[in-house]
Design an enzyme around this catalytic site. Structure first.
Site, PDB file in Angstrom:
ATOM      1  N   LYS A 169     -25.658 -34.211   3.964  1.00 43.81           N
ATOM      2  CA  LYS A 169     -24.525 -33.361   4.250  1.00 43.81           C
ATOM      3  C   LYS A 169     -24.385 -31.608   4.487  1.00 43.81           C
ATOM      4  O   LYS A 169     -25.652 -30.527   4.231  1.00 43.81           O
ATOM      5  CB  LYS A 169     -24.781 -32.869   2.348  1.00 43.81           C
ATOM      6  CG  LYS A 169     -24.625 -34.294   1.798  1.00 43.81           C
ATOM      7  CD  LYS A 169     -23.356 -34.728   0.988  1.00 43.81           C
ATOM      8  CE  LYS A 169     -21.909 -33.915   0.697  1.00 43.81           C
ATOM      9  NZ  LYS A 169     -21.199 -33.838  -0.400  1.00 43.81           N
ATOM     10  N   ARG A 220       0.354  -1.317  -0.499  1.00 42.75           N
ATOM     11  CA  ARG A 220       0.033   0.261   0.272  1.00 42.75           C
ATOM     12  C   ARG A 220       0.854   1.309   0.138  1.00 42.75           C
ATOM     13  O   ARG A 220       0.493   2.449  -1.089  1.00 42.75           O
ATOM     14  CB  ARG A 220      -1.229  -0.161   1.149  1.00 42.75           C
ATOM     15  CG  ARG A 220      -2.545   1.170   1.702  1.00 42.75           C
ATOM     16  CD  ARG A 220      -2.289   1.402   3.042  1.00 42.75           C
ATOM     17  NE  ARG A 220      -3.573   1.838   2.872  1.00 42.75           N
ATOM     18  CZ  ARG A 220      -3.463   3.785   2.786  1.00 42.75           C
ATOM     19  NH1 ARG A 220      -1.902   3.998   2.917  1.00 42.75           N
ATOM     20  NH2 ARG A 220      -4.396   3.843   2.394  1.00 42.75           N
ATOM     21  N   ARG A 228       4.145   3.249 -23.672  1.00 38.39           N
ATOM     22  CA  ARG A 228       2.720   3.204 -22.838  1.00 38.39           C
ATOM     23  C   ARG A 228       2.739   1.429 -23.719  1.00 38.39           C
ATOM     24  O   ARG A 228       3.187   1.405 -24.632  1.00 38.39           O
ATOM     25  CB  ARG A 228       1.577   4.360 -23.290  1.00 38.39           C
ATOM     26  CG  ARG A 228       0.388   3.456 -23.314  1.00 38.39           C
ATOM     27  CD  ARG A 228      -0.915   4.479 -23.064  1.00 38.39           C
ATOM     28  NE  ARG A 228      -0.265   5.832 -22.918  1.00 38.39           N
ATOM     29  CZ  ARG A 228      -0.402   7.352 -22.877  1.00 38.39           C
ATOM     30  NH1 ARG A 228      -1.335   6.789 -23.706  1.00 38.39           N
ATOM     31  NH2 ARG A 228       0.050   7.644 -22.038  1.00 38.39           N
ATOM     32  N   ASN A 234     -21.794 -28.929   4.166  1.00 36.80           N
ATOM     33  CA  ASN A 234     -20.113 -29.012   3.521  1.00 36.80           C
ATOM     34  C   ASN A 234     -19.091 -27.526   3.751  1.00 36.80           C
ATOM     35  O   ASN A 234     -20.851 -26.731   4.379  1.00 36.80           O
ATOM     36  CB  ASN A 234     -20.786 -28.838   2.600  1.00 36.80           C
ATOM     37  CG  ASN A 234     -21.196 -29.440   1.469  1.00 36.80           C
ATOM     38  OD1 ASN A 234     -20.967 -30.825   0.961  1.00 36.80           O
ATOM     39  ND2 ASN A 234     -22.570 -29.508  -0.250  1.00 36.80           N
ATOM     40  N   SER A 257     -27.220 -29.460   0.500  1.00 37.82           N
ATOM     41  CA  SER A 257     -27.337 -30.460  -0.579  1.00 37.82           C
ATOM     42  C   SER A 257     -28.446 -30.307  -1.549  1.00 37.82           C
ATOM     43  O   SER A 257     -29.260 -30.553  -0.870  1.00 37.82           O
ATOM     44  CB  SER A 257     -26.143 -31.716  -1.374  1.00 37.82           C
ATOM     45  OG  SER A 257     -26.397 -32.894  -1.997  1.00 37.82           O
TER      46      SER A 257
END
Lengths: 439, 439, 439, 439
Positions: free
Chosen positions: C274, C179, C307, C276, C268
């Site tokens: 499920k 930064r 450029r 996940n 799911s």
């Protein structure tokens, strides 16, 4: 020589892409060129013979040629000079007649690539055969299917191997096509007009190609590198396919899964108990190296005018490296599958450890639609919360019991009864591979 | 919407890969699935009809579906839920029957890709036609051939365009193959066994594929992504081919070369005189974006077990982006070639500015072999040192004069007489493109 | 808008890199330029005021500006034209005075990047705080260490989290540096000489930079893109770090390992059971997208002369995409760690499932050197073959019993006693993060 | 050995990353470890001495070690075995005490990298010095500035070289930082807990690091590869910087531009007149190879748990290759700049060939604002259409004549009077480089 030269290649592929082979293939192009031109009466026959007689790499100091290339920019300059000297005063005048450096360098690389592709295809077919055997032998070896690394619904190890096989069959076919389309002569002279050969250039091209067993392309392709990019892609997807299989193997070999083990796993310098999936790990490393290397040959397609300034030269390093990495990936997956220890009992055990949750879909399907999905969802939550099995949870739910009897429930929640088209799919994969092999 | 969404795409391709299209294609898969299952008696016909009737994206709040996907992980979860609601209580139970999320997402993507490939192929053929016209019209427009950006030997602008054309013909053929091989259904259920459909899965697959105009693959391919990688490759090499042409155009348009200019060049915010090769520059940018994006789909082939955890999801972003970038590259090269200003006089002038050095090879060939190369090399040095032309230097060298008369020298050093097989090669490229187009 | 715009970004980062923000930042540069020049008497004060008053994006038709950029090649051309019109006849003459398009486009991008980096750093610190809490809370939560995905020797979950934390601390520091070094003005005019401002260019630069809170670089950097490449790298390594953590989480969440679970896991469309690891999976996808995108900004460093023709334009798409992908990766890892369910009992259970093999090194160390390694290796084989524990195998081996009493063996083979410097290392990671945060 | 090993490296860098050096550096780590542990009384002093005495690569059969690594998976296994044998029965027991393979492999690589970074930084400073000389010598050598490869406004070759110099100064600084941050020990034992050393691990680490001149990191970093990724980045941006300079050189050396030439250009196997910018072309190739290779080390950051399965191993090949490619790029740019032939007359001539159009901005600025831009735009069109110069066109336009007298016009359109802050900027670049060098 450094470790990666050994570790991320095979001896066979390293031989195909050695410095010696590079020079030898280029010499073969020079020999074919001289002989073709002699046949057409462009150069004297005895000159062609004298040239061809010297086109054996063992007569050359390869390392010195490479050193001289540093200043010359292209290997042909010192090579043609040395060949002309060896051929003798008179014949030497006719060395490299009408050709440009890139003709010889590219065609030499095409010859190496063809050899490399043959090697790869052969070994890849063997890996396919190993997969085919696993697919057939383990047709009914039930194991957990896993999506996002979570147990999903059952499949068999045979089906997993069949999917690997289908992948390999498709890649064998790709390699074959790439080999056919890539086995073309490069011959155009400095600007691709074949001007130095007057109007006879294309006829020379036919004869040279014939000599080398290559096709004559519709046009020279000095700066249109799609063919080389296609070769690179073929290799990269083979390597990627090996990465897929190797990744599955590494995941299956995890201590907590332990469904497969490599016959010859690697040890550890500090831990006596370790049996690492060494082959699969090396295959993964090689596959990643291949992927990064291949990307150069696409981003490198922007060659300038009649010859690339940077992009072409980068191919000299990238393509051989890519062949070596890919060969390593195939070899290592082959080694991992050879004598792969498949623990069917453990597969079943892992399946059962979900307290039947892996059969949730089967029950939901039986119950039907969104409602079934919701009912079973509730049962699953109770499995998790109360530490019971899905069968118990289902049996305890009146709404389910209404539809499914205890007897049916037992069958329904048995993974072996929930394999759908597994058998058929395995047959299809075997069939496709067999069809591929017959070609 | 940000600038790149406009600048590095085309409106047509953006439409094919809009969020709306994504949802619409997935709905078409759901509709086809319901209808196939109704035909087989797996679900009630009126349920299928009710479902199909709702499979129109304009009935859905697409943005909300996307927001809900953030938590759900897959778009199918909110989509199937919404579709089931719209279809009504009874039919809603049968939405998405026997399928897994990936079946619908992948097949939806296949449908989008097919449409995108058609668009691309059509536009690429048009660019080919533009090249064919240039190749024919400028068969005899002599210009400098350039290797490593140095003037080498002459060629014609027609031959340069013919090489572009050959490149395009090959890529059109690749796109066609990729389209055929990639137009396959994904349908396997959670673990690829089609278990939820008992033994009828493959038959359902046939009907769904039929409905959608797709092929049924030998096996589901949830985690074997070579097909998607091949599509990516096809696109990346098209983009790379456009990069090659665009790069040539940018180089030819340089102020000091000035052999071509874009009909509609871009201006400058500060310099009133500038006419930039804007289309070619944007094509180059798009080609590079395409190359980097495509590399993901190879390195992404390592999907885990029955569904990729990361690699699959990345495709959702990478593939549409790749289509947009490639479409932009093709469009922009097409725009650059449309009304391309070819300055034949300047081409000839640039050729002549080398004081004849560009004809050195012609003279060397005439003199023969290595010796000729050496003699001409000496003459070239004098051209450079004494500011004379090659013709003058050659005429002044007794050893050359002995072999070549002044009259012959004049002809020998005329670029128009040193074009070798140029004409023939142009014909071959035109022929190959025509053959390609007839298919 | 397509799904990836939502899924692989965050609303905050999408806002920073929206089309509107792009135009707004560029307008701020134009305003600062006019005001600086007014302060120096180069342009009239009332012209500067009139210009600055119009530098609000809401006064512009952004979509139309983008459309016009298609032909113009650079956004500044339509933007400057529109701004000049809005500012009125007299002041309009002074819009964009002495600047080139790239000055405004690059500086605008620098302003967006600065804002994006701030956002990222803030969120990354929060993820660090979550890791710090896990590190401290789970200092003594013993689990299996895993090398090549094989159980190796124990560690604690706290140490694992501490390693994540150390990684984050280093990346926070990288973001900060990137930064600082990237917050520089671009201002050089068409060829980087500032010629249009006579000898006053650098003074104008100082004032413009001051206005925008940026540094003045030693030289304009239109075609030297290392700063942008450094920003890209900073982001890519943040994304890579998130990939590392997410990958660990996905692996730990596997059904067979089950040591962690996401608080809000995804479901799911077909399997009711499920849960996940959705956040971790999306983070992985985003990290990979980021990596591929970042690579463009290195390979894109070869800008032409004053450029870039292609490389520069590609940045317009690549950099915003990279910010969005990285933000998504950070956000998703943060979400996964928030409310992460850590199952200490399961960790211990997995550790114990190796029948003590994971403690092999501890015993080998106690026995000493290569001999110890060999003795323990034999014991390990018996564990595997005879289905006994390492403790039993060791107790049964006279050579071991001679050295280690049964009591000592019990302690020796207890994972909690084999944690080495774990505690100290966790403290070091916490300390480094705290030091980092205090800056 | 193949051609790329010679062509895309330097002898010095190849030596640093030879197989022999790899083994030697690892042996140095083993020696330092033994000695540190002897100092702490963990192992006997005479054992440490016996071990250290054998830590010389010439005592080992490197090729055999590499062959054995194929099965073992890691080089440490055969190496530690061989070292233990050589050290003798009793001391051999203490070889590699408390360490894991990765400790030794990573630290060995860190030692190689440090040496490689030193080499690179030294050579890069020399290239900087060459740029500084060019910047100073050609401060007033006017040439065309080029944006999108179109002539824009004038600058001097000195300013172009100064921009190269500024780029190099920044990269030298990056290399220094990367060297500092990357020169850290890897030491953590199998799971990073240093368990095998009880509570003494960190003290051992301090002593080993001291012995090797490395820093002790806050935590072991076996699977957190940001440091290696940062090294890769440092190298890739150096290579990218070389690519920028090389690209400029290749473009300036074009036959039609001919503003610079390499002192020792390469020849051609077919064209006697060619003088190719061989060094710049090889630098470009090497830079691209470096970029693709570096990308692996970001995408490879996703290492699994306590040791990467694939990603780590790929580094063994990628990092040395990256060092070699980068060294080649630096070397080749250095060689291109050494004795670079700068043709100031040709630069001026190219500038003048635009019929003054390159001075359009100068005139527009003088006329002021948007109106000036429009007036000059009209004049430019007449230059193009009527074949007159801008000066003539301007003189013929009453509206311009009103404002600018013929005398002023002459001065205004002289490129040497339109260089703005060029001189000052060159001084700033020289100053920054000097400040950098003094460190």
């Amino acid at each position: 020589m450094d470790l990666p030269d050994v570790l991320f290649s095979t001896p066979e592929m390293s031989a195909v892409f050695s410095g010696t082979s590079r020079v030898q293939r280029m010499l073969e192009v020079e020999a074919a060129l001289a002989q073709a031109q002699a046949r057409m009466g462009i150069i004297p026959s005895d000159a062609a013979e004298a040239i061809a007689a010297q086109c054996r790499v063992e007569l050359f100091d390869v390392e010195r040629l490479f050193e001289e290339t540093l200043a010359a920019g292209v290997l042909t300059i010192p090579l043609v000079r040395a060949l002309a000297e060896k051929a003798g005063e008179a014949p030497g005048r006719y060395v490299h007649w009408g050709a440009t450096s890139q003709d010889v360098i590219d065609t030499g690389m095409v010859l190496q690539a063809r050899e490399g592709l043959d090697l790869l295809e052969r070994r890849l077919r063997e890996v396919g055969t190993a997969c085919a055997e696993l697919a057939d032998r383990h047709r009914r070896t039930v194991m957990a299917g896993r999506t996002l690394l979570q147990q999903a619904v059952p499949l068999t190890f045979g089906l997993k191997a069949a999917r690997w096989l289908a992948l390999i069959s498709r890649r064998v076919s790709t390699l074959g096509r790439v080999r056919r389309q890539g086995s073309v002569l490069q011959f155009g002279g400095a600007s691709g007009t074949l001007a130095a050969l007057g109007g006879e250039g294309l006829q020379v091209a036919e004869l040279v190609a014939d000599e080398l067993g290559l096709e004559v392309p519709e046009l020279p392709w000095h700066a249109e590198r799609d063919r080389m990019a296609d070769v690179a892609w073929g290799l990269a997807t083979v390597a990627g396919a090996m990465g897929k299989i190797a990744h599955d193997l590494v995941l299956l070999a995890q201590s907590e899964v332990a469904e497969v083990g490599e016959g010859q796993g690697g040890g550890s310098s500090s831990m006596p108990q370790k049996r690492n999936p060494t082959n699969a790990v090396q295959a993964l490393a090689a596959a990643r190296l291949a992927g990064a290397t291949a990307s150069l040959l696409v981003s490198g397609m922007e060659h300038e005018h009649e010859r690339g300034a940077g992009g072409w030269q980068a191919e000299w390093a990238a393509l051989p490296a890519l062949f070596r990495y890919t060969a390593c990936a195939v070899e290592r997956v082959g080694a991992a599958l050879d004598g792969l220890q498949v623990d069917a009992a453990r597969m079943r055990q892992n399946l059962d450890r979900s307290d039947g949750l892996i059969m949730a879909e089967a029950l939901a399907v039986r119950l039907g639609g969104r409602d079934g999905h919701r009912l079973v969802g509730e049962a699953c939550r109770r499995v998790a919360e109360e530490g019971i099995t899905l069968r118990e949870a289902a049996a305890a739910d009146e709404r389910i019991r209404e539809v499914v009897s205890p007897q049916e429930l037992a069958v329904l929640l048995d993974p072996e009864h929930y394999l759908g088209s597994t058998d058929l799919l395995i047959d299809r994969a075997l069939e496709a591979f067999r069809a591929q092999s017959d070609r």
